[in-house]
Design an enzyme around this catalytic site. Structure first.
Site, PDB file in Angstrom:
ATOM      1  N   ASP A 230      -8.042  36.763 100.579  1.00 38.34           N
ATOM      2  CA  ASP A 230      -7.383  35.573 101.104  1.00 38.34           C
ATOM      3  C   ASP A 230      -7.942  34.391 100.345  1.00 38.34           C
ATOM      4  O   ASP A 230      -9.100  34.390  99.923  1.00 38.34           O
ATOM      5  CB  ASP A 230      -7.644  35.398 102.603  1.00 38.34           C
ATOM      6  CG  ASP A 230      -6.863  34.224 103.177  1.00 38.34           C
ATOM      7  OD1 ASP A 230      -5.628  34.255 103.086  1.00 38.34           O
ATOM      8  OD2 ASP A 230      -7.489  33.287 103.681  1.00 38.34           O
ATOM      9  N   ASP A 232      -8.354  30.200 100.270  1.00 37.84           N
ATOM     10  CA  ASP A 232      -8.294  28.925 100.983  1.00 37.84           C
ATOM     11  C   ASP A 232      -8.614  27.795 100.012  1.00 37.84           C
ATOM     12  O   ASP A 232      -9.581  27.876  99.250  1.00 37.84           O
ATOM     13  CB  ASP A 232      -9.312  28.898 102.135  1.00 37.84           C
ATOM     14  CG  ASP A 232      -9.037  29.999 103.147  1.00 37.84           C
ATOM     15  OD1 ASP A 232      -7.860  30.393 103.263  1.00 37.84           O
ATOM     16  OD2 ASP A 232      -9.973  30.462 103.796  1.00 37.84           O
TER      17      ASP A 232
END
Length: 347
Positions: A230, A232
């Site tokens: 992921d 960010d």
């Protein structure tokens, strides 16, 4: 390098979660540094030592791994980051999922300075300077990359990031609620120069929302290594007029990323350990096209380091060294005439 086997694949008390970002991320209040490790992979050493740390959570301590993408002193430019070594080293020590942080530029007015973005798509504008695959020799592998970031991990992490943002006191926009943007597209450019206005307008027409120089090849390599990822990002450019304003934004958002890191990683660890986030294991099983017998021994050993579920081949260099020592022993026996012809002491 010693031969690799699955039984020697992970370290004791292996960290399930790896974090890639600035070196400041592992200086958290509720984090206890346990040790640093310096793995040397078949693709060289990673960009920094890997910090193994224990994070205090309500459910108890969890083990995490932190890696500084641009080196401990930010001395590695984007095009030279040893991403293959970084991903392989994290996989080697037992990491199952990676959460990566980076600063980005915004291509949309609604994405303000200090906002956090969890993108779901990538447009690749790198120039092929960066090695972006582990399958660049004889073994051909075609990893699926339609969803460049792990969907389960992304959907799990978004509400936790939102909660962390809302509890951060020192946001760059203190009079306005911090914003979290999801389902955005990140354009990854080569750099190190920033885009021209014409290029930025082109990226907007293509559907790009943010731009940076770091998301690739990390995401591609993590997919080949069967790791959940992921990504960010926070925006730093708001047409600042002074270097001081740029640095203020960077410092503030670094603190925000540390706050998010401390707030969400315990939950991510629990989800990965429990199987709520199932990861990418098995995804490369049908992506490997070349029969093993057609691949050289050294390449097979390199892939054993990365994907021991599909490869289990010893280090041919170690075998050559072993055979060389055996020849030396035989030669010495010939020189001395063997044990039965060894000189005897005087009677």
């Amino acid at each position: 390098m010693p031969s690799v086997s699955p039984s020697h694949y992970t370290m004791d008390n292996a960290p399930l979660i790896g974090v890639i970002g600035g070196s400041g991320l592992y200086k958290l209040d509720n984090l206890e540094i346990v040790k640093t490790v310096n793995p040397v992979t078949p693709w060289g050493p990673p960009s920094s030592p890997i910090t193994i740390a224990s994070l205090s959570t309500p459910e108890g301590p969890v083990t995490l791994a932190f890696l500084a993408r641009h080196g401990p002193h930010h001395n590695i430019p984007p095009s030279n980051v040893p991403s293959r070594a970084n991903i392989a080293a994290l996989k080697r020590i037992g990491v199952k999922a990676i959460v990566a942080f980076s600063a980005v530029g915004s291509l949309r007015e609604e994405i303000r300075p200090g906002d956090i973005i969890v993108p779901d798509q990538i447009i690749d504008r790198t120039k092929g300077v960066r090695p972006s695959t582990y399958f660049d020799r004889t073994m051909v592998g075609h990893a699926m990359f339609g969803e460049p970031f792990d969907v389960q991990l992304r959907e799990f992490i978004v509400p936790h990031v939102k909660e962390a943002i809302n509890t951060f006191k020192g946001h760059i926009n203190p009079s306005d609620e911090p914003r979290l943007h999801t389902k955005k597209t990140v354009v990854v450019m080569e750099g190190p120069q920033f885009s021209t206005r014409a290029e930025s307008n082109m990226y907007r027409l293509w559907g790009g929302d943010i731009i940076n120089m770091s998301a690739l090849p990390e995401a591609k390599l993590a997919r080949e290594a069967e790791l959940s990822t992921d990504y960010d990002a926070w925006r730093v450019d708001a047409a600042p007029v002074t270097v001081e304003e740029v640095m203020k934004t960077l410092r503030t958002n670094a603190e925000l990323s540390k706050h998010i890191t401390a707030s969400i990683l315990g939950a991510v660890h629990t989800a990965v350990k429990s199987g709520q986030i199932q990861g990418q294991t098995g995804q490369m099983q049908y992506s490997l096209m070349t029969p093993h017998k057609e691949v050289g021994a050294e390449e097979l050993h390199r892939l054993t380091y990365l994907l021991p579920n599909y490869f289990n081949y010893p280090d041919p260099a170690a075998e050559r060294r072993s055979r060389s020592r055996a020849r030396i022993d035989v030669d010495m026996d010939d020189y001395t005439g063997g044990e039965e012809h060894a000189p005897r002491g005087r009677q």
